[in-house]
Design a protein around this motif. Structure first.
Motif, PDB file in Angstrom:
ATOM      1  N   ALA A 146       1.126  -1.424   0.211  1.00  0.00           N
ATOM      2  CA  ALA A 146      -0.208  -0.099  -0.119  1.00  0.00           C
ATOM      3  C   ALA A 146       1.374   1.342  -0.168  1.00  0.00           C
ATOM      4  N   ARG A 147       0.228   2.269  -0.737  1.00  0.00           N
ATOM      5  CA  ARG A 147       1.354   3.022  -0.251  1.00  0.00           C
ATOM      6  C   ARG A 147       1.532   4.340   0.012  1.00  0.00           C
ATOM      7  N   ASN A 148       0.745   4.466   1.533  1.00  0.00           N
ATOM      8  CA  ASN A 148       0.940   5.196   2.706  1.00  0.00           C
ATOM      9  C   ASN A 148       1.903   4.140   3.313  1.00  0.00           C
ATOM     10  N   VAL A 149       1.712   2.355   3.351  1.00  0.00           N
ATOM     11  CA  VAL A 149       2.434   1.834   4.216  1.00  0.00           C
ATOM     12  C   VAL A 149       4.370   1.893   3.906  1.00  0.00           C
ATOM     13  N   ALA A 150       4.270   2.259   2.515  1.00  0.00           N
ATOM     14  CA  ALA A 150       5.387   2.150   1.707  1.00  0.00           C
ATOM     15  C   ALA A 150       6.190   3.556   1.783  1.00  0.00           C
ATOM     16  N   GLU A 151       5.810   4.875   1.655  1.00  0.00           N
ATOM     17  CA  GLU A 151       5.703   5.925   1.601  1.00  0.00           C
ATOM     18  C   GLU A 151       6.535   6.393   3.694  1.00  0.00           C
ATOM     19  N   ASN A 152       5.391   5.354   4.329  1.00  0.00           N
ATOM     20  CA  ASN A 152       6.080   5.347   6.174  1.00  0.00           C
ATOM     21  C   ASN A 152       7.335   4.680   5.966  1.00  0.00           C
ATOM     22  N   ALA A 153       7.695   3.611   5.034  1.00  0.00           N
ATOM     23  CA  ALA A 153       8.505   2.250   5.482  1.00  0.00           C
ATOM     24  C   ALA A 153       9.741   3.827   4.539  1.00  0.00           C
ATOM     25  N   ILE A 154       9.977   4.224   4.140  1.00  0.00           N
ATOM     26  CA  ILE A 154      10.897   4.712   3.166  1.00  0.00           C
ATOM     27  C   ILE A 154      11.330   5.586   3.625  1.00  0.00           C
ATOM     28  N   ALA A 157      13.616   4.296   6.764  1.00  0.00           N
ATOM     29  CA  ALA A 157      15.054   3.895   6.389  1.00  0.00           C
ATOM     30  C   ALA A 157      15.237   4.947   5.576  1.00  0.00           C
ATOM     31  N   SER A 158      15.405   6.052   5.194  1.00  0.00           N
ATOM     32  CA  SER A 158      15.993   6.562   5.095  1.00  0.00           C
ATOM     33  C   SER A 158      16.161   7.761   6.504  1.00  0.00           C
ATOM     34  N   ALA A 159      15.280   7.711   7.511  1.00  0.00           N
ATOM     35  CA  ALA A 159      15.688   8.566   8.425  1.00  0.00           C
ATOM     36  C   ALA A 159      16.903   7.758   9.117  1.00  0.00           C
ATOM     37  N   SER A 160      17.108   6.450   9.104  1.00  0.00           N
ATOM     38  CA  SER A 160      17.881   5.635  10.123  1.00  0.00           C
ATOM     39  C   SER A 160      18.584   5.625   8.938  1.00  0.00           C
ATOM     40  N   ALA A 161      19.128   5.688   7.746  1.00  0.00           N
ATOM     41  CA  ALA A 161      20.296   5.939   6.901  1.00  0.00           C
ATOM     42  C   ALA A 161      20.011   6.618   5.674  1.00  0.00           C
ATOM     43  N   PRO A 162      20.651   7.996   6.111  1.00  0.00           N
ATOM     44  CA  PRO A 162      20.726   9.182   5.802  1.00  0.00           C
ATOM     45  C   PRO A 162      21.757   8.935   5.001  1.00  0.00           C
ATOM     46  N   VAL A 164      22.223   6.433   2.353  1.00  0.00           N
ATOM     47  CA  VAL A 164      21.838   5.699   0.771  1.00  0.00           C
ATOM     48  C   VAL A 164      22.293   6.361   0.047  1.00  0.00           C
ATOM     49  N   GLU A 165      22.284   5.983  -1.102  1.00  0.00           N
ATOM     50  CA  GLU A 165      22.579   6.388  -2.465  1.00  0.00           C
ATOM     51  C   GLU A 165      22.260   5.314  -3.866  1.00  0.00           C
ATOM     52  N   ASN A 166      21.453   3.677  -3.627  1.00  0.00           N
ATOM     53  CA  ASN A 166      21.600   2.993  -4.387  1.00  0.00           C
ATOM     54  C   ASN A 166      19.850   2.670  -3.753  1.00  0.00           C
ATOM     55  N   LEU A 167      19.310   2.487  -5.172  1.00  0.00           N
ATOM     56  CA  LEU A 167      17.873   1.532  -5.120  1.00  0.00           C
ATOM     57  C   LEU A 167      17.854   0.755  -4.227  1.00  0.00           C
ATOM     58  N   GLU A 168      18.219   0.149  -4.574  1.00  0.00           N
ATOM     59  CA  GLU A 168      18.309  -0.882  -3.859  1.00  0.00           C
ATOM     60  C   GLU A 168      18.606  -1.410  -2.440  1.00  0.00           C
ATOM     61  N   THR A 169      19.611  -0.861  -2.071  1.00  0.00           N
ATOM     62  CA  THR A 169      19.546  -0.729  -0.915  1.00  0.00           C
ATOM     63  C   THR A 169      18.231   0.000   0.141  1.00  0.00           C
ATOM     64  N   LEU A 170      17.850   1.286  -0.631  1.00  0.00           N
ATOM     65  CA  LEU A 170      16.973   1.503  -0.042  1.00  0.00           C
ATOM     66  C   LEU A 170      15.658   1.066   0.123  1.00  0.00           C
ATOM     67  N   ILE A 171      15.576   0.115  -0.972  1.00  0.00           N
ATOM     68  CA  ILE A 171      14.589  -0.735  -1.017  1.00  0.00           C
ATOM     69  C   ILE A 171      14.321  -1.756   0.128  1.00  0.00           C
ATOM     70  N   LYS A 172      15.336  -2.235   0.239  1.00  0.00           N
ATOM     71  CA  LYS A 172      15.515  -3.506   1.023  1.00  0.00           C
ATOM     72  C   LYS A 172      16.267  -3.144   2.505  1.00  0.00           C
ATOM     73  N   LYS A 173      15.993  -2.046   2.522  1.00  0.00           N
ATOM     74  CA  LYS A 173      15.881  -1.274   4.007  1.00  0.00           C
ATOM     75  C   LYS A 173      14.382  -0.743   4.140  1.00  0.00           C
ATOM     76  N   SER A 174      13.603  -0.164   3.358  1.00  0.00           N
ATOM     77  CA  SER A 174      12.291  -0.044   3.484  1.00  0.00           C
ATOM     78  C   SER A 174      11.432  -1.216   3.797  1.00  0.00           C
ATOM     79  N   GLN A 176      12.501  -3.677   5.575  1.00  0.00           N
ATOM     80  CA  GLN A 176      12.907  -3.883   6.838  1.00  0.00           C
ATOM     81  C   GLN A 176      11.379  -3.140   7.760  1.00  0.00           C
ATOM     82  N   PHE A 177      10.918  -2.274   7.454  1.00  0.00           N
ATOM     83  CA  PHE A 177      10.205  -1.271   7.836  1.00  0.00           C
ATOM     84  C   PHE A 177       8.303  -1.352   7.852  1.00  0.00           C
TER      85      PHE A 177
END
Length: 178
Positions: A146-154, A157-162, A164-174, A176-177
């Motif tokens: 769901a879009r709102n769940v994905a936005e919150n996870a991103i 993830a961005s706050a925990s690892a600001p 991150v410059e790699n799409l795959e890494t950001l998606i995998k971190k997201s 996890q949330f």
């Protein structure tokens, strides 16, 4: 059944690839693991599995047979559909996933969307303007989140690892949330 497709990758995203096979374009649903392996390739082969439903024919593609085999095993389990299987293969490498299942590592498996307990936050969603974050959002939504769940996870993830410059890494971190 379509066993594999070989051709030029004319469009690639973390969830979908379009393969030109001698002038015929196949839309193939892929996992994040497959995307990471074909991301820099212009052409190649994908092992495929065709899912036929009353209202759609969906082709799933895999970089190697190990991933295809675990996908077909997962969807044979009652309650595990193609979206959940693809989500699981996006969150973990096929060998890691197999080990977690064999060992009964429920804590690790429950972290994957659609498996076990899920915690959805109802916090208001904000638009994500960063291109990397937008690409990650599009990928997560394409994976059925769901879009709102994905936005919150991103955001988390961005706050925990600001840095991150790699799409795959950001998606995998997201993931996890979620």
């Amino acid at each position: 059944m379509i066993a594999f497709v070989t051709g030029k990758f004319v469009y690639k995203s973390p969830a979908v690839v379009h393969v030109d096979v001698n002038g015929v374009g196949y839309e193939v649903q892929i996992s994040l693991n497959t995307y990471s392996k074909i991301q820099s390739l212009e052409k190649g082969s994908l092992y495929t599995w065709l899912h036929i439903k009353e209202d759609a024919h969906t082709l799933y593609g895999f970089f190697d047979m190990a991933e295809k085999n675990i996908f077909t095993q997962l969807i044979s389990v009652n309650g595990v559909g193609t979206s959940t299987a693809r989500m699981m293969l996006s969150a973990m490498q096929p060998d890691e996933l197999a080990q977690a299942i064999v060992k009964g590592d429920t804590l690790r498996l429950e972290k994957i969307k659609g498996i076990g307990k899920t915690n959805f936050e109802t916090a208001g969603s904000a638009l994500i303007n960063n291109t990397l974050e937008q690409d990650a959002l599009n990928a997560l939504v394409a994976l059925g989140i769901a879009r709102n769940v994905a936005e919150n996870a991103i955001k988390k993830a961005s706050a925990s690892a600001p840095a991150v410059e790699n799409l795959e890494t950001l998606i995998k971190k997201s993931l996890q949330f979620i």
